[in-house]
Design a protein around this motif. Sequence first.
Motif, mmCIF file in Angstrom:
data_model
loop_
_atom_site.group_PDB
_atom_site.id
_atom_site.type_symbol
_atom_site.label_atom_id
_atom_site.label_comp_id
_atom_site.label_asym_id
_atom_site.label_seq_id
_atom_site.Cartn_x
_atom_site.Cartn_y
_atom_site.Cartn_z
ATOM 1 N N THR A 71 -14.970 33.586 44.230
ATOM 2 C CA THR A 71 -15.691 33.715 42.960
ATOM 3 C C THR A 71 -14.888 33.113 41.813
ATOM 4 O OG1 THR A 71 -14.775 35.936 42.517
ATOM 5 C CG2 THR A 71 -16.843 35.811 43.742
ATOM 6 N N TYR A 75 -15.605 29.657 39.693
ATOM 7 C CA TYR A 75 -15.635 29.660 38.224
ATOM 8 C C TYR A 75 -14.771 28.530 37.667
ATOM 9 C CZ TYR A 75 -14.888 31.315 33.431
ATOM 10 O OH TYR A 75 -14.811 31.401 32.063
ATOM 11 N N ILE A 82 -19.586 23.961 32.463
ATOM 12 C CA ILE A 82 -19.962 25.002 31.502
ATOM 13 C C ILE A 82 -19.597 24.575 30.083
ATOM 14 C CG2 ILE A 82 -19.491 27.371 30.774
ATOM 15 C CD1 ILE A 82 -19.063 28.061 33.727
ATOM 16 N N SER A 97 -11.896 33.366 29.980
ATOM 17 C CA SER A 97 -11.310 33.577 31.308
ATOM 18 C C SER A 97 -10.420 34.808 31.374
ATOM 19 C CB SER A 97 -10.505 32.336 31.725
ATOM 20 O OG SER A 97 -11.337 31.198 31.795
ATOM 21 N N PHE A 134 -20.350 40.746 37.992
ATOM 22 C CA PHE A 134 -19.705 39.560 37.398
ATOM 23 C C PHE A 134 -20.424 38.279 37.824
ATOM 24 C CE2 PHE A 134 -16.590 36.302 38.864
ATOM 25 C CZ PHE A 134 -16.228 35.766 37.636
ATOM 26 N N CYS A 135 -20.742 38.171 39.099
ATOM 27 C CA CYS A 135 -21.433 36.984 39.611
ATOM 28 C C CYS A 135 -22.820 36.827 38.988
ATOM 29 C CB CYS A 135 -21.551 37.052 41.135
ATOM 30 S SG CYS A 135 -19.980 37.006 42.016
ATOM 31 N N ASN A 138 -22.673 35.809 35.315
ATOM 32 C CA ASN A 138 -22.282 34.417 35.114
ATOM 33 C C ASN A 138 -23.467 33.469 35.260
ATOM 34 O OD1 ASN A 138 -19.535 34.217 34.397
ATOM 35 N ND2 ASN A 138 -18.904 34.732 36.461
ATOM 36 N N LEU A 201 -20.551 35.377 29.158
ATOM 37 C CA LEU A 201 -19.504 34.968 30.098
ATOM 38 C C LEU A 201 -18.259 35.836 29.939
ATOM 39 C CD1 LEU A 201 -19.869 31.088 29.786
ATOM 40 C CD2 LEU A 201 -20.583 32.510 31.713
ATOM 41 N N ALA A 204 -18.929 39.254 31.501
ATOM 42 C CA ALA A 204 -18.873 39.182 32.962
ATOM 43 C C ALA A 204 -17.442 39.254 33.457
ATOM 44 C CB ALA A 204 -19.536 37.886 33.440
ATOM 45 N N ASN A 205 -16.561 38.495 32.833
ATOM 46 C CA ASN A 205 -15.153 38.514 33.231
ATOM 47 C C ASN A 205 -14.507 39.866 32.952
ATOM 48 O OD1 ASN A 205 -13.822 35.684 34.043
ATOM 49 N ND2 ASN A 205 -15.538 35.298 32.677
ATOM 50 N N TRP A 282 -24.944 27.112 38.380
ATOM 51 C CA TRP A 282 -25.392 28.509 38.435
ATOM 52 C C TRP A 282 -25.810 28.966 39.830
ATOM 53 C CZ3 TRP A 282 -30.534 28.847 39.936
ATOM 54 C CH2 TRP A 282 -31.258 27.647 39.866
ATOM 55 N N TRP A 285 -23.408 31.297 42.136
ATOM 56 C CA TRP A 285 -23.213 32.708 41.786
ATOM 57 C C TRP A 285 -24.168 33.612 42.548
ATOM 58 C CZ3 TRP A 285 -18.781 33.495 40.072
ATOM 59 C CH2 TRP A 285 -18.159 32.668 39.132
#
Length: 689
Positions: A71, A75, A82, A97, A134-135, A138, A201, A204-205, A282, A285
């Motif tokens: 994953t 990313y 992105i 990140s 998270f996936c 994203n 984003l 999600a991280n 995308w 994910w």
Amino acid sequence: MADKSEKNGDAKRRPGELTPEEEEQLYRDHPLTDDTTCGYGPMRSAFLQKFANKKAFVFLYGILGCVYSATYSYYNGTITTIEKRFKIPSKTIGFISIGNDISTMLVSAVITYYAGRGHRPRWMTFGLYTVVAFCLLNALPHLLYGAGQDSLMLTREYGATANPNETSELIEEERRKVLCRPEGGVPCDSSAGSLAPQLILFGANFIAGIGGSLYYTLGTSYMDDNIKKSKTPALISLSYFLRMLGPAIGYSLASLCLKFFISPSLTPTITTKDPRWLGAWWIGWMVLAVMLFVMATVIGLFPKQLPRAAVRRMIEQERLRAKGDKAALAAAENPPERTSLSDMMKTFKRLLRNSTLMCNNLAGIFYFVGYSPYWIFMPKYIETQYRQSASVSSLVTGTVGLVFSAVGILTSGLVISKFRPRARYLAGWNVIVGIVTVMGMVSYVFLGCDAGDATTRSLLHSGELSEVTKCNADCNCDYVPYAPVCTADGRTTFISACHAGCGNYYINDNGTKVYTECSCVPRGNVNGSWVSEGGGEVLAGSCPVDCMRPFITFLAIVCLLKFVGSTGRASNFLVSVRCVDEKDKPVAMGFGLTLMSLLAFVPAPIFFGYLLDSTCLVWGKTCAGTGNCWLYNGESLRYMLNLTSAAFVTVGTIFDAGVWYFVKDLKIFDEEVKPKEVEDVQEKIVLEE
């Protein structure tokens, strides 16, 4: 023959070890409890119990780690796409990140203190469900905002046909945005650089950080507690080996997805080699989310303690009780203490005073900071330095180097299990690894693409990039998107047709777009004589550059460093779990993750993101200000990034030398006991039963 084989087996058996038959008999005689039974609540069966063993757990944990690490590599492999899609600069991507590292820093030490004394497999399942979220998060920006207007205008369905006579007035206007427009410039794109996708984003991280800390700390401590110490290095390395295949899968998946257009149902009019190409970042994910959910649910079925480990712990306690070693017996019994805030603070103080642990943690921190730009920005580095496409960069990053890392981890684990070196030998090898790594990073400085830099310098005027010159001063190119063009001789690249001063265009028979009436380009040979004033032509796309030789050399050194560096992984793990008390293992690993997040995971991506942005030559512009960087100064980037990384790894090597000094009395493997002691313990257990 039977007697001879039995004698050979006894000769190979180390003192104090049970034969497989003896261990199997004790295992069969030992009654199962709720803590040693597989399943959830009433969902328990004899079929599930067959998998309650170390081999099944190590294999599943490794496969799960493979998907989990995929994953993050996926990313990283899609970062540049992105950036282009949502007009995000590298420093902002660096901040996004670290969302998982911020949550790790905030909760890792505390949550592993409590979870480490509970049902660890089920806590791991909970943590990995956050990675599933998270996936899905994203992928959410694409589902909300789509492919974007810039990408849609490059498809046949939206009017971008090969024949300009068939285009609508709207599409014709879009095409002419890249031309010189003395009557008025292109208006800025108000939708570019939107904050909402960036917040999604980051969120999600942030969520994923909780799951990552639980997976790593609880999984490795669970393995170490349920596996014989003599077999720990080999099995831990096997799980690392399987986990190291994850980045290869992640980058390969990124490479595959980026070959498809961002909206697969549409037909693009550009190829993957065009810098404006946006791949279907995308899709991957969705695939990763499904795989993680299934395997995370399965790993929660494992018991709190593996049955065979419970039997071995009982044998060890009986042996120590027979010897009368009360201190060792108390440590072996390790009764669960009541969790409390005061006990947690005492535990943290105990860890801070552990010189071996702190030196090992600090070495890891500086190593990570030094390695972080290669982990996070490697695809971008390959794209900018060696002129490779996003798809090729992701594929190379995820396969070539990481395969060597996996082999190095597996090899080192097998060697350590076979020869059982002392702690000082393990720590000394890490010092050697650090020295080799520094030398390799310094060598990257000399592996640039001179031809590529020369092409970049062709955009410079008086040593600096000047987007506005005398020949294009009236063209109003401020908000023209980056769309490089190349002169017919293949020597000069311009940022766009507007920056080359081009006033018109046509599409030739082979479909290549040719821009004409370019005021910054000499007309060349006209009726046998050279004409130096403007009015020449340029072709769409950057000038071709051959960077293959330095690229291959770079990859060879990357593979060497990946192999050598990975051989120290097992050593670091063994030192970190052996230099603390048994009860402190999970929290020690969580505490180490907290320090790593605070001092490395959080600042490193931001720092190197700023470092990369400082070498940018061409910025995209939006209504909100600066967008993403389109073109970097390759030479400056090489020197600043590689020498800075080498400096951090040098400091980490110094702390590794400190570990070598403090581990002189550290015991890595089990104490060997006499066969007579084992026989006495076995006899006592039989009599009690």
